[in-house]
Motif scaffolding. Structure first.
Motif, PDB file in Angstrom:
ATOM      1  N   VAL A 134     -12.166  -5.723   0.295  1.00 28.73           N
ATOM      2  CA  VAL A 134     -11.342  -4.070   0.031  1.00 28.73           C
ATOM      3  C   VAL A 134     -10.582  -3.037   2.090  1.00 28.73           C
ATOM      4  O   VAL A 134     -11.169  -3.735   2.715  1.00 28.73           O
ATOM      5  CB  VAL A 134     -12.529  -3.871  -0.168  1.00 28.73           C
ATOM      6  N   GLN A 135     -10.184  -2.126   1.320  1.00 27.70           N
ATOM      7  CA  GLN A 135      -9.085  -1.801   2.563  1.00 27.70           C
ATOM      8  C   GLN A 135      -9.718  -0.051   2.933  1.00 27.70           C
ATOM      9  O   GLN A 135      -9.382   0.770   1.010  1.00 27.70           O
ATOM     10  CB  GLN A 135      -7.889  -2.339   3.002  1.00 27.70           C
ATOM     11  N   VAL A 190      -9.477   6.748   1.391  1.00 27.44           N
ATOM     12  CA  VAL A 190      -8.517   6.182   0.472  1.00 27.44           C
ATOM     13  C   VAL A 190      -9.213   4.983   0.563  1.00 27.44           C
ATOM     14  O   VAL A 190      -8.224   4.076   1.499  1.00 27.44           O
ATOM     15  CB  VAL A 190      -7.044   6.405   0.288  1.00 27.44           C
ATOM     16  N   VAL A 191      -9.591   4.194  -1.042  1.00 31.66           N
ATOM     17  CA  VAL A 191     -10.310   2.483  -0.297  1.00 31.66           C
ATOM     18  C   VAL A 191      -9.179   1.919  -1.499  1.00 31.66           C
ATOM     19  O   VAL A 191      -8.746   2.305  -2.565  1.00 31.66           O
ATOM     20  CB  VAL A 191     -11.538   2.608  -0.600  1.00 31.66           C
ATOM     21  N   ILE A 245      -9.416   0.402  -6.909  1.00 32.25           N
ATOM     22  CA  ILE A 245      -8.417   1.783  -6.030  1.00 32.25           C
ATOM     23  C   ILE A 245      -9.669   2.933  -5.837  1.00 32.25           C
ATOM     24  O   ILE A 245     -10.278   3.234  -7.409  1.00 32.25           O
ATOM     25  CB  ILE A 245      -7.464   2.442  -7.499  1.00 32.25           C
ATOM     26  N   GLN A 246      -9.383   4.199  -5.147  1.00 33.86           N
ATOM     27  CA  GLN A 246     -10.818   4.881  -5.199  1.00 33.86           C
ATOM     28  C   GLN A 246     -10.274   6.271  -4.310  1.00 33.86           C
ATOM     29  O   GLN A 246      -9.472   5.205  -2.845  1.00 33.86           O
ATOM     30  CB  GLN A 246     -12.050   4.856  -4.828  1.00 33.86           C
ATOM     31  N   ALA A 253      -7.208  12.858  -0.151  1.00 32.66           N
ATOM     32  CA  ALA A 253      -5.728  12.188  -0.727  1.00 32.66           C
ATOM     33  C   ALA A 253      -5.363  12.900  -2.135  1.00 32.66           C
ATOM     34  O   ALA A 253      -4.049  12.864  -2.041  1.00 32.66           O
ATOM     35  CB  ALA A 253      -6.761  10.619  -0.866  1.00 32.66           C
ATOM     36  N   LEU A 254      -6.065  12.724  -3.317  1.00 29.16           N
ATOM     37  CA  LEU A 254      -5.374  13.501  -4.617  1.00 29.16           C
ATOM     38  C   LEU A 254      -4.264  14.605  -4.371  1.00 29.16           C
ATOM     39  O   LEU A 254      -2.778  14.805  -4.769  1.00 29.16           O
ATOM     40  CB  LEU A 254      -6.962  13.483  -5.731  1.00 29.16           C
ATOM     41  N   GLU A 255      -5.022  15.566  -3.589  1.00 25.04           N
ATOM     42  CA  GLU A 255      -3.670  16.687  -3.700  1.00 25.04           C
ATOM     43  C   GLU A 255      -3.026  16.522  -2.455  1.00 25.04           C
ATOM     44  O   GLU A 255      -1.766  17.220  -2.925  1.00 25.04           O
ATOM     45  CB  GLU A 255      -4.831  17.464  -2.489  1.00 25.04           C
TER      46      GLU A 255
END
Length: 431
Positions: A108-109, A115-116, A395-396, A401-403
């Protein structure tokens, strides 16, 4: 007799002929038979398995006799020598140690704006191993298929293998299976065994991945059930290509060529050498070693049809021919094998130096001996732990981040004519 040709001859077309040796003109007819078997087993389960086992393997079994019993497994230990048991256990240790080094790690990064991203590896639920039993018994094949599944963490490993006289399964195969962690063994082979593993029957469980070599019917069955289940590869007859210079021992080279030829009348054994004198010596050594060979008929057939010695101009030329052939096994019996290996691009397994016969890899060096054949080494690799694993992306995204990427997603989704894709993001950033 093993033929000798020079590089001035049409070597490439001859190597291509050998590479294409599995393209049987009757494959379509055999495929029709296999389709019939698959459909029957899918519809009728155990009944069809028993029918085809009687028809093809001449074994009359009852449904309750499909599974090898605990008493048979116990008895197998009494039927093998202590030396063989020790050899099996040594091979287990070395094969497991090698494959434990190859287990992919989940990761996992954590990036900017929360953001993951990552990747998660998990084993399949059930693995099915096919172990051939026609021309010989293969406890080594059991180990090479079962141990990577065990290392991968597969919770249920089942094995199918054909019975022979008296409904018996070879005791060495049964012992190897137990030592490698196989939980269930069924005495059935052929296309009907592949069908049983792919679709499940009243007795034999449906699996997620099928591995292991077999004859043309087994191979076609694996090809046809792919998609319903995963498979390791479509294995063809065994093959070795040896590159040797003047430092090579002709007796060693001859033995290594015969070690492949004795597998099957369609096995391929090829020598590329810079030394014309060595070529002649190897040819003579092959003839000497064939005298009183226990498998002489099949071995001579393989040598006659798919054996070849090519005298090449240089080791560089030999490497280029080897890359075009992409052999299952490649032996470098030259003064500096590591330097020559740098020129090799395609090979299932590479054996370096005169003290490393291919048989070491067959049994207990550690790397898997289930390898790509018939040129598949150009794109495929050995069976391994990865064969029994699948990976899921992780993915998270945070709201921030989404915006930041919403506009780009909107443009891409609109370009592809997928408005709900765009809306699924807009609704989240416009609220």
């Amino acid at each position: 007799m093993l033929r000798i040709i020079t590089q001035q001859a049409d070597v490439k077309s001859e190597l291509q002929r050998i590479c294409d040796r599995t393209q049987d003109e009757q494959v379509l007819h055999k495929e029709a038979t296999v389709r019939e078997v698959l459909q029957a087993v899918k519809r009728q389960g155990d009944k069809a398995v028993l029918h085809y086992t009687a028809e093809f393997d001449h074994q009359i079994l009852k449904p309750e006799e499909l599974k090898v019993t605990g008493s048979e497994l116990d008895a197998a230990y009494q039927q093998v020598s202590k030396d063989l048991l020790q050899a099996i256990r040594l091979a287990c240790q070395k094969i497991e140690a090698f494959h434990r080094q190859r287990v992919p790690k989940s990761w996992v990064q954590f990036g900017d704006d929360q953001v993951v991203l990552g990747k998660r590896y998990t084993p399949v639920d059930r693995a099915g191993l096919y172990i051939p039993g026609g021309r010989a018994c293969y406890p080594s094949t059991v180990l090479m298929n079962a141990i990577p599944a065990k290392v991968a963490g597969v919770p249920r490993v089942v094995m199918v293998t054909p019975a022979r006289g008296g409904k018996m399964v070879n005791p060495a195969v049964l012992v190897a299976a137990q030592e490698a962690g196989v939980q269930e063994i069924y005495r059935v082979g052929g296309a009907q065994a592949i069908a049983a593993l792919a679709y499940g029957t009243e007795t034999i469980p449906k699996v997620n991945v099928i591995t292991g070599p077999g004859n043309i019917y087994v191979t076609l069955a694996k090809k046809l059930v792919y998609g319903t289940v995963g498979i390791d590869s479509l294995a063809g007859p065994s093959e070795v290509l040896v590159i040797a210079d003047e430092t090579a021992n002709p007796a060693y080279v001859a033995a290594d060529l015969l070690a492949q030829a004795e597998h099957d009348p369609m096995a391929a054994a090829i020598l590329l050498t810079t030394d014309a004198g060595l070529a002649k010596k190897v040819q003579m050594a092959v003839e000497r070693q064939l005298v009183d060979h226990p498998r002489r008929i099949d071995t001579e057939k393989a040598i006659a049809h798919y054996g070849l010695i090519v005298v090449v101009e240089s080791l560089e030329a030999a490497a280029e021919l080897a890359n075009e052939f992409a052999p299952e096994h490649l032996e470098l019996e030259v003064a500096d094998p590591w330097a020559l290996m740098n020129q090799i691009r395609h090979a299932g397994a590479i054996f370096l130096g005169s003290s490393t016969p291919e048989a070491v890899g067959d049994y207990l060096a550690g790397p898997n001996h289930t390898l790509p054949t018939s040129g598949a080494a150009r794109y495929a690799s050995a069976l391994g732990v990865e064969t029994f694993l699948k990976h899921s992306s992780i993915i998270q995204y945070s709201q921030t981040a989404l915006e930041k990427v919403a506009s780009a997603i909107d443009i891409l989704a609109t370009t592809e004519g997928l408005p709900s894709h765009a809306d699924s993001v807009k609704l989240r950033v416009e609220d």
